[in-house]
Design a protein around this motif. Structure first.
Motif, mmCIF file in Angstrom:
data_model
loop_
_atom_site.group_PDB
_atom_site.id
_atom_site.type_symbol
_atom_site.label_atom_id
_atom_site.label_comp_id
_atom_site.label_asym_id
_atom_site.label_seq_id
_atom_site.Cartn_x
_atom_site.Cartn_y
_atom_site.Cartn_z
ATOM 1 N N ALA A 37 0.826 -1.216 0.000
ATOM 2 C CA ALA A 37 0.000 0.000 0.000
ATOM 3 C C ALA A 37 0.855 1.259 0.000
ATOM 4 N N GLU A 38 2.143 1.123 0.344
ATOM 5 C CA GLU A 38 3.071 2.268 0.401
ATOM 6 C C GLU A 38 2.488 3.396 1.257
ATOM 7 N N GLY A 39 2.065 3.028 2.469
ATOM 8 C CA GLY A 39 1.549 4.035 3.402
ATOM 9 C C GLY A 39 0.298 4.753 2.910
ATOM 10 N N GLY A 40 -0.435 4.086 2.042
ATOM 11 C CA GLY A 40 -1.681 4.673 1.542
ATOM 12 C C GLY A 40 -1.487 5.568 0.335
ATOM 13 N N THR A 41 -0.220 5.729 -0.113
ATOM 14 C CA THR A 41 0.021 6.631 -1.255
ATOM 15 C C THR A 41 -0.237 5.947 -2.594
ATOM 16 N N GLY A 86 -2.580 -5.123 -1.848
ATOM 17 C CA GLY A 86 -3.121 -6.332 -1.233
ATOM 18 C C GLY A 86 -3.280 -7.479 -2.209
ATOM 19 N N GLU A 87 -3.317 -7.181 -3.487
ATOM 20 C CA GLU A 87 -3.458 -8.251 -4.476
ATOM 21 C C GLU A 87 -2.097 -8.850 -4.814
ATOM 22 N N ALA A 88 -2.102 -10.141 -5.134
ATOM 23 C CA ALA A 88 -0.863 -10.806 -5.544
ATOM 24 C C ALA A 88 -0.456 -10.321 -6.926
ATOM 25 N N ILE A 89 0.850 -10.062 -7.080
ATOM 26 C CA ILE A 89 1.402 -9.668 -8.380
ATOM 27 C C ILE A 89 2.008 -10.871 -9.081
ATOM 28 N N VAL A 90 2.742 -11.666 -8.306
ATOM 29 C CA VAL A 90 3.473 -12.778 -8.906
ATOM 30 C C VAL A 90 3.453 -13.983 -7.977
ATOM 31 N N PHE A 91 3.414 -15.164 -8.583
ATOM 32 C CA PHE A 91 3.504 -16.420 -7.847
ATOM 33 C C PHE A 91 4.503 -17.308 -8.559
ATOM 34 N N VAL A 92 5.476 -17.799 -7.792
ATOM 35 C CA VAL A 92 6.447 -18.746 -8.341
ATOM 36 C C VAL A 92 6.453 -19.975 -7.445
ATOM 37 N N ALA A 93 6.323 -21.139 -8.029
ATOM 38 C CA ALA A 93 6.440 -22.377 -7.257
ATOM 39 C C ALA A 93 7.401 -23.314 -7.968
ATOM 40 N N THR A 94 8.237 -23.982 -7.156
ATOM 41 C CA THR A 94 9.206 -24.927 -7.709
ATOM 42 C C THR A 94 9.096 -26.241 -6.944
ATOM 43 N N ALA A 95 9.274 -27.328 -7.649
ATOM 44 C CA ALA A 95 9.250 -28.653 -7.027
ATOM 45 C C ALA A 95 10.502 -29.401 -7.447
ATOM 46 N N ALA A 96 11.178 -30.000 -6.471
ATOM 47 C CA ALA A 96 12.408 -30.738 -6.754
ATOM 48 C C ALA A 96 12.509 -31.911 -5.785
ATOM 49 N N ALA A 97 13.547 -32.720 -5.981
ATOM 50 C CA ALA A 97 13.732 -33.853 -5.072
ATOM 51 C C ALA A 97 14.120 -33.358 -3.681
ATOM 52 N N HIS A 98 14.958 -32.302 -3.654
ATOM 53 C CA HIS A 98 15.491 -31.821 -2.379
ATOM 54 C C HIS A 98 15.333 -30.310 -2.252
ATOM 55 N N ARG A 99 15.405 -29.809 -1.023
ATOM 56 C CA ARG A 99 15.039 -28.417 -0.770
ATOM 57 C C ARG A 99 15.967 -27.402 -1.426
ATOM 58 N N ARG A 100 17.281 -27.687 -1.466
ATOM 59 C CA ARG A 100 18.224 -26.685 -1.952
ATOM 60 C C ARG A 100 17.874 -26.237 -3.369
ATOM 61 N N GLU A 101 17.624 -27.214 -4.223
ATOM 62 C CA GLU A 101 17.308 -26.883 -5.619
ATOM 63 C C GLU A 101 16.004 -26.087 -5.704
ATOM 64 N N ALA A 102 15.035 -26.487 -4.912
ATOM 65 C CA ALA A 102 13.727 -25.803 -4.974
ATOM 66 C C ALA A 102 13.850 -24.351 -4.488
ATOM 67 N N PHE A 103 14.587 -24.146 -3.380
ATOM 68 C CA PHE A 103 14.799 -22.787 -2.865
ATOM 69 C C PHE A 103 15.554 -21.928 -3.890
ATOM 70 N N HIS A 124 0.423 4.299 -9.693
ATOM 71 C CA HIS A 124 -0.618 5.320 -9.714
ATOM 72 C C HIS A 124 -0.939 5.751 -8.291
ATOM 73 N N GLY A 125 -0.886 7.056 -8.039
ATOM 74 C CA GLY A 125 -1.231 7.586 -6.716
ATOM 75 C C GLY A 125 -2.070 8.831 -6.870
ATOM 76 N N ALA A 126 -2.288 9.500 -5.739
ATOM 77 C CA ALA A 126 -3.124 10.704 -5.761
ATOM 78 C C ALA A 126 -2.503 11.781 -6.653
ATOM 79 N N ASP A 127 -1.156 11.736 -6.752
ATOM 80 C CA ASP A 127 -0.458 12.778 -7.523
ATOM 81 C C ASP A 127 -0.259 12.370 -8.987
ATOM 82 N N GLY A 128 -0.989 11.373 -9.442
ATOM 83 C CA GLY A 128 -0.850 10.935 -10.830
ATOM 84 C C GLY A 128 -0.057 9.639 -10.920
ATOM 85 N N GLY A 129 0.588 9.435 -12.052
ATOM 86 C CA GLY A 129 1.311 8.176 -12.239
ATOM 87 C C GLY A 129 2.771 8.407 -12.556
#
Lengths: 153, 81
Positions: A37-41, A86-103, A124-129
């Motif tokens: 929300a950037e402090g409501g701006t 508040g809305e999601a912009i991006v979602f990334v999911a990875t699946a691997a055998a072990h955690r290191r590769e997935a992270f 976009h804010g009150a002062d334009g874009g």
């Protein structure tokens, strides 16, 4: 493996629920980027993509990450158009055998998406874009993955 | 006929996002000159080295003969998502 760009809002939890069900998958990592929300701006973010070009570029990066980290599955969903705080912009999911590769795969893909993916972003804010370019830290984060992968024999 | 696309701040500067240009320009330089003739500020912005160009969705470098190209995109620095 799938890469999707969409104008419609999405629910990261719902995307994760159906992801990474392979029998040999031992690690699933997901990341959700959410509009602050950037402090409501901030009234909204506007993300512009070049249909065809943007999806292909992200798809090539996703395929490279799949190979590099030996991923079993990979899902990238990215919003375009007008995004409210508040809305999601991006979602990334990875699946691997072990955690290191997935992270690491999720980390690399997010660094790429935040700095080099073909999007144009306007706040976009009150002062334009105003158009936003990546922060120096975003470039530095992405460059972490540029080091040579293999030593010469 | 060629389709010209502008992204990001270039779109705001020009006041349009997409337009058809006829007859098709033969080179990128000709296209730039034609756009600059109509809109000097846009012409200067398009010539800036930070602006990348895609011809039929492939990044083009340097001077380009457009030939049968149907879509030319001018892209300011990408912001990431």
């Amino acid at each position: 493996m799938a890469v999707r760009l969409q104008d419609e809002p999405f629910d990261p939890a719902a995307l994760l629920a159906g992801f990474g069900k392979g029998p040999e998958t031992g690690a699933v990592v997901s990341f959700s980027g959410v509009c602050r929300a950037e402090g409501g701006t901030l009234e909204a973010l506007e993300l512009e993509a070049y249909p065809g070009f943007t999806d292909r570029e992200i798809g090539e990066m996703a395929e490279a990450a799949r190979k590099r980290f030996d991923l079993h599955d990979l899902l990238i969903v990215h919003r375009t158009g007008r995004i409210a705080p508040g809305e999601a912009i991006v979602f990334v999911a990875t699946a691997a055998a072990h955690r290191r590769e997935a992270f690491e795969a999720a980390d690399q893909l997010m660094d790429y998406l935040k700095s080099r993916a073909p999007f144009w972003k306007k706040a976009h804010g009150a002062d334009g874009g105003r158009w936003i370019e990546p922060r120096l830290e975003d470039y530095e984060d992405a460059a972490r993955w540029d080091a040579p992968q293999e030593r010469p024999v | 006929m060629s389709r010209v696309l502008l992204f990001g701040r270039l779109r705001d500067l020009a006041g349009w996002r997409e337009r058809q240009i006829e007859p098709s320009p033969r080179t990128l330089a000709e296209l730039r000159a034609r756009l600059a003739h109509e809109d000097k500020a846009l012409g200067e912005a398009l010539a800036h080295p930070s602006v990348r160009i895609a011809v039929d969705q492939q990044i083009a470098v340097g001077e380009v003969v457009l030939g049968e190209a149907s879509e030319i995109a001018f892209m300011p620095p990408m912001s990431g998502g």
